[in-house]
Design a protein around this motif. Sequence first.
Motif, PDB file in Angstrom:
ATOM      1  N   THR A 106      -0.904  12.016 -32.334  1.00  0.00           N
ATOM      2  CA  THR A 106      -1.862  11.109 -31.189  1.00  0.00           C
ATOM      3  C   THR A 106      -0.708  10.150 -30.301  1.00  0.00           C
ATOM      4  O   THR A 106      -0.552  10.105 -29.228  1.00  0.00           O
ATOM      5  N   GLU A 125     -11.331  14.620 -31.312  1.00  0.00           N
ATOM      6  CA  GLU A 125     -11.357  13.356 -30.507  1.00  0.00           C
ATOM      7  C   GLU A 125     -10.117  12.787 -30.324  1.00  0.00           C
ATOM      8  O   GLU A 125      -9.497  12.258 -29.114  1.00  0.00           O
ATOM      9  N   HIS A 128      -8.092  14.817 -27.682  1.00  0.00           N
ATOM     10  CA  HIS A 128      -8.654  14.321 -26.429  1.00  0.00           C
ATOM     11  C   HIS A 128      -8.021  12.669 -25.792  1.00  0.00           C
ATOM     12  O   HIS A 128      -7.729  12.566 -24.758  1.00  0.00           O
ATOM     13  N   SER A 129      -7.829  11.969 -26.994  1.00  0.00           N
ATOM     14  CA  SER A 129      -7.459  10.717 -26.534  1.00  0.00           C
ATOM     15  C   SER A 129      -6.344  10.346 -26.174  1.00  0.00           C
ATOM     16  O   SER A 129      -6.028   9.625 -25.463  1.00  0.00           O
ATOM     17  N   CYS A 130      -5.201  11.564 -26.380  1.00  0.00           N
ATOM     18  CA  CYS A 130      -3.786  11.404 -25.910  1.00  0.00           C
ATOM     19  C   CYS A 130      -3.679  12.354 -24.750  1.00  0.00           C
ATOM     20  O   CYS A 130      -2.623  12.783 -24.360  1.00  0.00           O
TER      21      CYS A 130
END
Length: 328
Positions: A106, A125, A128-130
Amino acid sequence: MLKARSLPKALQGLRLPAVAAPLFIVSCPKLVIAQCKAGIVGSFPALNARDEPGGPVVLEAWLKEITEALDRHNQENPDRPAAPFAVNQIVHRSNERLERDVEICTRWKVPVWITSMGARVEVNEAAHSCGGIALHDVINNTYAKKAVEKGADGLIAVAAGAGGHGGPQSPFALVREIREWFDGPLLLGGAISTGEALLAARVLGADLGYVGSPFVATEEANADRTYKDMMVAGGAEDVLTSSLFTGHPANYLKGSIRKVGLDPDHLPDEWDVSVMPDDSPKPKAWREIWGAGQGIGAIKSVGPAAAVVERLETEYRAAIERLRADIC
């Protein structure tokens, strides 16, 4: 030429519709960098980056090496940028490193995440967060549906003929069943070792091919020279499916089984010291018993990874032209 579906940015603009499969032990930064520079997505399993007791975190070092090398390449070749890279995470509960490795990936903003052995919402998740995308490998339609329900952006259909833990289903059946309900990114693995196979994958309905075995026999691969030479010399008949070595069916080179003193044509159903050479310990899958897909007949020599991509492209373009001429 086949029209591509709308794909995530990380899978657009590739030289070929191909992703290099993460090969346990074999895939390393040198190979990944070469694959990406050649124009296809390169990948490696996070668990290949093995720490020494008291030493630095190797995964961190590998991501730094790959990221900086591809950044340099892109600055020097603005008209021919490298493809993005992928990291494979084994998300099974037995992976004690998963939480740490997810945090590292991440932080380094890994663009493509490949997950295996059980879909996990929190891993998707994290991807997707990065700004990354999550692709989950599956061997049947049931697992495919579970992966998408848990947030995977795309699927990797691992069909019969794939090296290592390949699935048992025909690619014709597997891709068709998934495409009946899923219109997202779909990759197909299983003997995708030629440009013709890559085009066939797309005709079936996959967006990209998942190419593994040809990259074992490359100069950059972290593989024993004997392993590479066996890949060059072998064909589909030299690949054996067995669950003996890991407890799950997988495809291996018969020659590597003979190399440890066992007869690939007369393997026991389970381990029995009476069939072991000199009562030696159980040979290690992947390190001593080498994985291979049924497409190894296409491998004719050991060379640079870029040459594999060039061969695939030449065959792929020629196959398109032949198909166009036959149809028209």
